[in-house]
Design a protein around this motif. Structure first.
Motif, PDB file in Angstrom:
ATOM      1  N   PRO A  16     -13.111   1.546   6.468  1.00  0.00           N
ATOM      2  CA  PRO A  16     -12.041   2.323   6.865  1.00  0.00           C
ATOM      3  C   PRO A  16     -12.549   2.990   8.330  1.00  0.00           C
ATOM      4  O   PRO A  16     -13.826   3.198   8.291  1.00  0.00           O
ATOM      5  CB  PRO A  16     -12.032   3.258   5.799  1.00  0.00           C
ATOM      6  CG  PRO A  16     -12.433   2.574   4.519  1.00  0.00           C
ATOM      7  CD  PRO A  16     -13.594   1.849   5.205  1.00  0.00           C
ATOM      8  N   GLN A  43       0.736  -1.238   0.001  1.00  0.00           N
ATOM      9  CA  GLN A  43       0.092   0.173  -0.137  1.00  0.00           C
ATOM     10  C   GLN A  43       0.896   1.211   0.096  1.00  0.00           C
ATOM     11  O   GLN A  43       1.807   1.508   0.736  1.00  0.00           O
ATOM     12  CB  GLN A  43      -0.767   0.046   1.366  1.00  0.00           C
ATOM     13  CG  GLN A  43      -1.671   1.245   1.401  1.00  0.00           C
ATOM     14  CD  GLN A  43      -2.659   1.365   0.408  1.00  0.00           C
ATOM     15  OE1 GLN A  43      -3.321   0.604  -0.026  1.00  0.00           O
ATOM     16  NE2 GLN A  43      -3.033   2.728   0.100  1.00  0.00           N
ATOM     17  N   SER A  70      -2.739   7.537   3.573  1.00  0.00           N
ATOM     18  CA  SER A  70      -2.923   7.435   2.164  1.00  0.00           C
ATOM     19  C   SER A  70      -3.911   8.333   1.575  1.00  0.00           C
ATOM     20  O   SER A  70      -3.650   8.673   0.642  1.00  0.00           O
ATOM     21  CB  SER A  70      -3.693   5.957   1.925  1.00  0.00           C
ATOM     22  OG  SER A  70      -2.528   4.976   2.226  1.00  0.00           O
ATOM     23  N   LEU A 116      -5.014  -1.789   7.303  1.00  0.00           N
ATOM     24  CA  LEU A 116      -5.161  -1.263   6.195  1.00  0.00           C
ATOM     25  C   LEU A 116      -6.371  -0.136   6.366  1.00  0.00           C
ATOM     26  O   LEU A 116      -6.442   0.770   5.830  1.00  0.00           O
ATOM     27  CB  LEU A 116      -5.645  -2.076   4.777  1.00  0.00           C
ATOM     28  CG  LEU A 116      -4.645  -3.028   4.359  1.00  0.00           C
ATOM     29  CD1 LEU A 116      -5.020  -3.947   3.268  1.00  0.00           C
ATOM     30  CD2 LEU A 116      -3.581  -1.967   3.695  1.00  0.00           C
ATOM     31  N   TRP A 123      -5.925   3.868   5.003  1.00  0.00           N
ATOM     32  CA  TRP A 123      -6.750   4.313   3.828  1.00  0.00           C
ATOM     33  C   TRP A 123      -7.266   5.863   4.147  1.00  0.00           C
ATOM     34  O   TRP A 123      -7.013   6.552   3.273  1.00  0.00           O
ATOM     35  CB  TRP A 123      -7.722   3.440   3.445  1.00  0.00           C
ATOM     36  CG  TRP A 123      -7.269   2.298   2.943  1.00  0.00           C
ATOM     37  CD1 TRP A 123      -6.186   2.129   1.952  1.00  0.00           C
ATOM     38  CD2 TRP A 123      -7.705   0.997   2.688  1.00  0.00           C
ATOM     39  NE1 TRP A 123      -6.222   0.794   1.374  1.00  0.00           N
ATOM     40  CE2 TRP A 123      -7.363   0.199   2.096  1.00  0.00           C
ATOM     41  CE3 TRP A 123      -8.989   0.428   3.431  1.00  0.00           C
ATOM     42  CZ2 TRP A 123      -7.609  -1.450   1.849  1.00  0.00           C
ATOM     43  CZ3 TRP A 123      -9.449  -1.009   3.090  1.00  0.00           C
ATOM     44  CH2 TRP A 123      -8.695  -1.710   2.169  1.00  0.00           C
ATOM     45  N   THR A 174      -9.929  -4.184  -4.863  1.00  0.00           N
ATOM     46  CA  THR A 174      -9.473  -4.847  -3.425  1.00  0.00           C
ATOM     47  C   THR A 174     -10.525  -5.654  -3.010  1.00  0.00           C
ATOM     48  O   THR A 174     -10.076  -6.695  -2.602  1.00  0.00           O
ATOM     49  CB  THR A 174      -9.723  -3.519  -2.514  1.00  0.00           C
ATOM     50  OG1 THR A 174      -8.879  -2.368  -3.185  1.00  0.00           O
ATOM     51  CG2 THR A 174      -9.394  -3.647  -1.369  1.00  0.00           C
ATOM     52  N   THR A 231      -6.477   5.480  -2.722  1.00  0.00           N
ATOM     53  CA  THR A 231      -8.052   5.504  -2.378  1.00  0.00           C
ATOM     54  C   THR A 231      -8.630   4.136  -1.793  1.00  0.00           C
ATOM     55  O   THR A 231      -9.696   4.098  -1.539  1.00  0.00           O
ATOM     56  CB  THR A 231      -8.745   6.313  -3.279  1.00  0.00           C
ATOM     57  OG1 THR A 231      -8.829   5.414  -4.294  1.00  0.00           O
ATOM     58  CG2 THR A 231      -8.366   7.715  -3.496  1.00  0.00           C
ATOM     59  N   GLY A 232      -7.602   3.137  -2.029  1.00  0.00           N
ATOM     60  CA  GLY A 232      -8.126   1.735  -1.344  1.00  0.00           C
ATOM     61  C   GLY A 232      -9.157   1.183  -2.383  1.00  0.00           C
ATOM     62  O   GLY A 232      -9.488  -0.057  -1.975  1.00  0.00           O
TER      63      GLY A 232
END
Length: 390
Positions: free
Chosen positions: A212, A75, A98, A90, A94, A202, A180-181
């Motif tokens: 998130p 990531q 990120s 994660l 995110w 994803t 942006t995941g």
């Protein structure tokens, strides 16, 4: 106020970073959690960082965690750097680190698109490009390479010049979708030393995708884990590592009830409230760490372990080359010859015990690599020097 000496900070590195023999770990997942994240700008760093901290870990163990069990995920996050995260972290990265980089990337891409006369509205162009890429990937559950995506989405089959000698193409859109995941770097189609991922939605890669958290919760969890791995560290250390602002870091430290401690040299550091006990002596230890290893890249202020060797071991952009460690201090670097044999390049004298241990560690790494030569685009000045046996 509790005082933590440089010697104790080096002892904490031995234990927390799983570098002392007694502290080594049994899986890539355990190694990654111990370090919070692993640097993955160069793919081989992940494998070599696990080798240095693991008990008999093989390349296949790392590949299993990354591409079979998918418990570790690549990531892009802090400081626009590619890391390997434990899967459970994660949802925290995110919306925080990120997302911060994604906002910067969005503005840059939009500006470049207008400058290149691809569209009058760069933001609209980017949103349309993202939608088209996601639609193509929805029909490819096993993922596509960047080249395959470029051919399937003609609007991103372009080369955008940013400045003389600098340009970007389809991969920049995939990078933003990763930030942006929405997509992840899935199966690597190349050797473990190279990065040729199949970009994958994803949900297709992870199955059930955890929701998130908020940006505030995300930053707090990242700072909590950083303190557990790298503490004590200063506010500036955390700000640099996180790629965030002092306001964000101060709020996280306050919410965590972080404890202030004094450091050698007069700086103020922080520890988690349940982590203030004195660290035991780990005994003698040596280690060979790869380019951009998370230990050498963990702090902004590095004198307590790096000493006077910054210029020899870092490039002009602050990227660390390979490093050789003795009892928590960096004393040189390592390189390979044409046959793949590991050689040491020491920048200072070490004792007979350390020399013997370093030779054994170099032989262990040579055997583990089995003739595979690991190149780098970040060679330090010391790595370019002639090899000098210890």
């Amino acid at each position: 106020m509790r005082h933590v000496t440089d010697a104790e900070r080096r002892a904490r590195i031995a234990w927390r970073h799983a570098l002392a023999p007694a502290a080594r770990l049994d899986s890539p997942e355990a190694v990654t959690r111990a370090m919070t994240v692993l640097h993955s700008t160069e793919p081989a760093t992940v494998h070599l960082s696990c080798w240095a901290r693991g008990r008999d870990l093989r390349v296949a163990d790392v590949e299993r965690a990354l591409h079979v069990d998918r418990t570790l995920v690549k990531q892009l996050a802090m400081r626009r750097t590619l890391f390997v995260f434990p899967r459970e972290l994660l949802p925290h990265v995110w919306p925080s680190a990120s997302a911060r980089v994604a906002a910067t990337e969005r503005a840059t891409i939009a500006k470049d698109v207008v400058k290149a006369d691809l569209a009058q509205e760069g933001q609209e162009w980017l949103d349309r490009a993202r939608r088209e890429v996601l639609a193509v990937l929805a029909d490819a559950p096993e993922g596509l390479t960047a080249q395959q995506v470029r051919l399937a989405v003609p609007m991103i089959d372009v080369k955008v010049s940013v400045s003389p000698g600098s340009s970007w193409s389809a991969s920049r859109i995939l990078t933003h979708l990763g930030l942006t995941g929405h997509v992840v770097r899935g199966v690597n189609t190349g050797h473990w030393r190279t990065s040729r991922p199949r970009w994958t939605l994803t949900p297709d890669w992870l199955g059930e995708v955890p929701a998130p958290t908020s940006a505030q919760e995300g930053y707090r969890e990242l700072v909590r884990r950083w303190l557990g791995t790298f503490g004590p560290g200063t506010e500036d250390d955390v700000v640099w590592w996180l790629g965030a602002t002092k306001t964000i870091v101060r709020a996280a430290l306050r919410e965590l009830d972080a404890v202030e401690v004094s450091l050698d040299g007069g700086s103020l550091g922080y520890l988690l409230p349940d982590d203030v006990e004195e660290t035991p002596d780990p005994g003698a230890w040596v280690s060979l760490l790869p380019v951009l290893d998370p230990t050498v890249m963990g702090w902004k202020a590095r004198e307590f372990y790096l000493g006077p060797h910054r210029e020899q071991l870092f490039d002009r952009n602050g990227n660390a080359g390979t490093t050789v460690w003795v009892d928590g201090r960096v004393v040189g670097c390592w390189v390979q010859d044409e046959a793949g044999v590991v050689h040491l390049r020491l920048l200072e004298q070490v004792g007979a015990r350390a020399r013997k241990a370093l030779r054994a560690e170099a032989a262990r790494l040579t055997s583990w690599l089995g003739g595979v030569r690991v190149g780098t685009v970040y060679p330090s000045a010391a790595m370019r020097e002639p090899v000098v046996p210890p």
